[in-house]
Design a protein around this motif. Structure first.
Motif, PDB file in Angstrom:
ATOM      1  N   GLU A 135       0.724  -0.946   0.134  1.00 15.16           N
ATOM      2  CA  GLU A 135      -0.165   0.247  -0.547  1.00 15.16           C
ATOM      3  C   GLU A 135       0.847   1.387  -0.262  1.00 15.16           C
ATOM      4  OE1 GLU A 135      -3.008   0.536   2.563  1.00 15.16           O
ATOM      5  OE2 GLU A 135      -3.681  -1.316   1.905  1.00 15.16           O
TER       6      GLU A 135
ATOM      7  N   LEU B 160       1.879   1.618  -3.451  1.00 18.95           N
ATOM      8  CA  LEU B 160       1.328   2.223  -3.827  1.00 18.95           C
ATOM      9  C   LEU B 160       0.416   3.516  -3.892  1.00 18.95           C
ATOM     10  CD1 LEU B 160      -1.283   1.275  -6.306  1.00 18.95           C
ATOM     11  CD2 LEU B 160      -3.099   1.322  -4.742  1.00 18.95           C
ATOM     12  N   LEU B 161       0.615   3.992  -2.395  1.00 22.85           N
ATOM     13  CA  LEU B 161       0.761   5.573  -2.568  1.00 22.85           C
ATOM     14  C   LEU B 161       1.803   6.893  -3.249  1.00 22.85           C
ATOM     15  CD1 LEU B 161      -0.955   5.178   1.351  1.00 22.85           C
ATOM     16  CD2 LEU B 161      -2.190   5.970  -1.381  1.00 22.85           C
ATOM     17  N   GLU B 162       2.698   5.726  -2.747  1.00 22.34           N
ATOM     18  CA  GLU B 162       4.386   6.681  -3.613  1.00 22.34           C
ATOM     19  C   GLU B 162       3.958   6.565  -4.925  1.00 22.34           C
ATOM     20  OE1 GLU B 162       7.306   4.500  -1.968  1.00 22.34           O
ATOM     21  OE2 GLU B 162       7.840   5.711   0.293  1.00 22.34           O
ATOM     22  N   SER B 163       3.468   5.981  -5.465  1.00 23.63           N
ATOM     23  CA  SER B 163       3.799   5.496  -7.003  1.00 23.63           C
ATOM     24  C   SER B 163       2.722   7.106  -7.073  1.00 23.63           C
ATOM     25  CB  SER B 163       3.531   4.560  -8.093  1.00 23.63           C
ATOM     26  OG  SER B 163       2.205   4.114  -7.291  1.00 23.63           O
ATOM     27  N   ARG B 164       1.567   7.240  -6.747  1.00 19.01           N
ATOM     28  CA  ARG B 164       0.245   7.647  -6.377  1.00 19.01           C
ATOM     29  C   ARG B 164       1.427   9.510  -6.920  1.00 19.01           C
ATOM     30  NH1 ARG B 164      -5.431   5.337  -3.864  1.00 19.01           N
ATOM     31  NH2 ARG B 164      -5.507   3.895  -5.553  1.00 19.01           N
ATOM     32  N   VAL B 165       1.547   9.376  -5.799  1.00 22.05           N
ATOM     33  CA  VAL B 165       2.102  10.576  -5.337  1.00 22.05           C
ATOM     34  C   VAL B 165       3.268  11.543  -6.028  1.00 22.05           C
ATOM     35  CG1 VAL B 165       3.539  12.273  -3.583  1.00 22.05           C
ATOM     36  CG2 VAL B 165       1.862  10.296  -2.446  1.00 22.05           C
TER      37      VAL B 165
ATOM     38  N   LYS C  36       2.645  10.478  -8.999  1.00 23.44           N
ATOM     39  CA  LYS C  36       2.313  11.096 -10.462  1.00 23.44           C
ATOM     40  C   LYS C  36       1.172  11.978 -10.686  1.00 23.44           C
ATOM     41  CE  LYS C  36       1.080   6.428 -11.697  1.00 23.44           C
ATOM     42  NZ  LYS C  36      -0.027   5.494 -12.322  1.00 23.44           N
ATOM     43  N   LEU C  37       0.803  12.298  -9.698  1.00 27.24           N
ATOM     44  CA  LEU C  37       0.912  14.152  -9.052  1.00 27.24           C
ATOM     45  C   LEU C  37       1.204  15.384  -8.963  1.00 27.24           C
ATOM     46  CD1 LEU C  37      -2.039  13.090  -5.973  1.00 27.24           C
ATOM     47  CD2 LEU C  37      -3.336  13.821  -8.247  1.00 27.24           C
TER      48      LEU C  37
ATOM     49  N   GLN D 174       1.854  15.685 -12.862  1.00 26.38           N
ATOM     50  CA  GLN D 174       1.113  16.389 -13.146  1.00 26.38           C
ATOM     51  C   GLN D 174       1.425  17.698 -12.644  1.00 26.38           C
ATOM     52  OE1 GLN D 174      -2.478  14.112 -12.169  1.00 26.38           O
ATOM     53  NE2 GLN D 174      -1.972  12.537 -13.423  1.00 26.38           N
TER      54      GLN D 174
END
Length: 58
Positions: free
Chosen positions: A33, A36-41, A43-44, A47
């Motif tokens: 988890e 996953l959160l680190e990869s989302r961060v 990506k954000l 962006q």
């Protein structure tokens, strides 16, 4: 017991309590988890930097 001795004992007890709490958190943590959160961060953040560069160009 002197005041200093009591303070040392108290601080050691507090420190041991924190260490135990940290160990429990580490054991309970699901590292998948976290990844996953680190990869989302990431990506954000990418962006946001893209949007900032577009705003800077406008």
């Amino acid at each position: 017991m002197t005041k200093a001795t009591l303070q040392r004992l108290f601080s050691k007890t507090i420190w041991r309590g924190w260490l135990e709490t940290l160990r429990q958190w580490e054991q309970a943590m699901d590292y998948d988890e976290v990844d996953l959160l680190e990869s989302r961060v990431r990506k954000l953040e990418q962006q946001v930097s893209e949007l900032r560069s577009k705003v800077g160009q406008a």
